[in-house]
Scaffold this motif. Structure first.
Motif, PDB file in Angstrom:
ATOM      1  N   GLU A 140       3.687  -4.846   3.682  1.00 26.77           N
ATOM      2  CA  GLU A 140       3.276  -3.436   3.710  1.00 26.77           C
ATOM      3  C   GLU A 140       4.231  -2.600   2.860  1.00 26.77           C
ATOM      4  OE1 GLU A 140       0.583  -1.905   5.163  1.00 26.77           O
ATOM      5  OE2 GLU A 140      -0.080  -3.976   5.450  1.00 26.77           O
ATOM      6  N   PRO A 141       3.732  -1.559   2.187  1.00 28.48           N
ATOM      7  CA  PRO A 141       4.622  -0.692   1.417  1.00 28.48           C
ATOM      8  C   PRO A 141       5.651  -0.027   2.332  1.00 28.48           C
ATOM      9  CG  PRO A 141       2.324  -0.269   0.856  1.00 28.48           C
ATOM     10  CD  PRO A 141       2.330  -1.174   2.052  1.00 28.48           C
ATOM     11  N   PRO A 142       6.929  -0.145   1.991  1.00 22.75           N
ATOM     12  CA  PRO A 142       7.966   0.450   2.835  1.00 22.75           C
ATOM     13  C   PRO A 142       8.198   1.926   2.507  1.00 22.75           C
ATOM     14  CG  PRO A 142       8.992  -0.728   1.044  1.00 22.75           C
ATOM     15  CD  PRO A 142       7.500  -0.949   0.897  1.00 22.75           C
ATOM     16  N   ALA A 143       8.674   2.651   3.487  1.00 19.66           N
ATOM     17  CA  ALA A 143       9.113   4.032   3.265  1.00 19.66           C
ATOM     18  C   ALA A 143      10.625   3.951   3.029  1.00 19.66           C
ATOM     19  CB  ALA A 143       8.818   4.902   4.468  1.00 19.66           C
ATOM     20  N   VAL A 144      11.099   4.453   1.910  1.00 14.30           N
ATOM     21  CA  VAL A 144      12.525   4.401   1.588  1.00 14.30           C
ATOM     22  C   VAL A 144      13.093   5.811   1.516  1.00 14.30           C
ATOM     23  CG1 VAL A 144      12.329   2.192   0.378  1.00 14.30           C
ATOM     24  CG2 VAL A 144      12.064   4.299  -0.900  1.00 14.30           C
ATOM     25  N   GLY A 145      14.384   5.887   1.528  1.00 10.91           N
ATOM     26  CA  GLY A 145      15.055   7.186   1.462  1.00 10.91           C
ATOM     27  C   GLY A 145      15.499   7.601   2.848  1.00 10.91           C
ATOM     28  N   ALA A 147      15.717   9.208   6.420  1.00 11.37           N
ATOM     29  CA  ALA A 147      14.741   9.545   7.445  1.00 11.37           C
ATOM     30  C   ALA A 147      14.743  11.049   7.673  1.00 11.37           C
ATOM     31  CB  ALA A 147      15.081   8.809   8.746  1.00 11.37           C
TER      32      ALA A 147
END
Length: 149
Positions: A140-145, A147
């Motif tokens: 699955e596409p990850p959320a980066v950066g 929080a």
């Protein structure tokens, strides 16, 4: 290793455009009906069962309006047809015509030739590694950066 410093999504998009342009020129050169990049993309994701405009928009990542335009151009060219959807009176099912199937087989053969040309240019190992990386499951596409606070 040669690197341009450009981001990977941009490079992947440029590579896709290389194939689309080469395929479009090759189809036209062989006397086939000219097709645009959005039409090529739509044609590539349409399976034998057919699909609705909404499904095609989701598969290609473009708007329903863009898909509608591409479908109508391919219907006018005799490569696609629209028919009733077996489970929804409101939706239309988009399928390849017999001519569309023939052109799809021709395009597939041309893409194999283009991949061979690419291998001659950048090396068979590079093409094999690229294919292997693109066929690997990415998850699955990850959320980066950071929080959100």
């Amino acid at each position: 290793m040669h690197t341009t410093g450009r981001n990977l999504p941009g490079l992947l998009g440029e590579a896709r455009r290389w194939f689309e342009e080469a395929l479009s020129q090759s189809l036209e050169r062989s006397g086939e009906v000219p097709v645009s990049p959005p039409q090529i993309q739509l044609f590539a994701v349409l399976d034998e069962q057919g699909a609705t405009v909404s499904e095609l928009a989701q598969r290609t990542g473009v708007t329903r309006q863009t898909v509608h335009q591409a479908v109508h151009g391919l219907v006018d060219a005799g490569l696609l047809e629209q028919g009733p959807h077996p489970s929804s009176a409101r939706q239309r099912l988009i399928r390849r015509t017999a001519e569309g199937e023939r052109v799809h087989r021709r395009a597939s053969a041309l893409l194999e030739e283009l991949e061979e040309r690419l291998a001659e240019r950048i090396g068979r190992g590079a093409v094999a590694a690229l294919r292997e990386a693109l066929e690997a499951p990415w998850g699955e596409p990850p959320a980066v950066g950071p929080a959100p606070e």
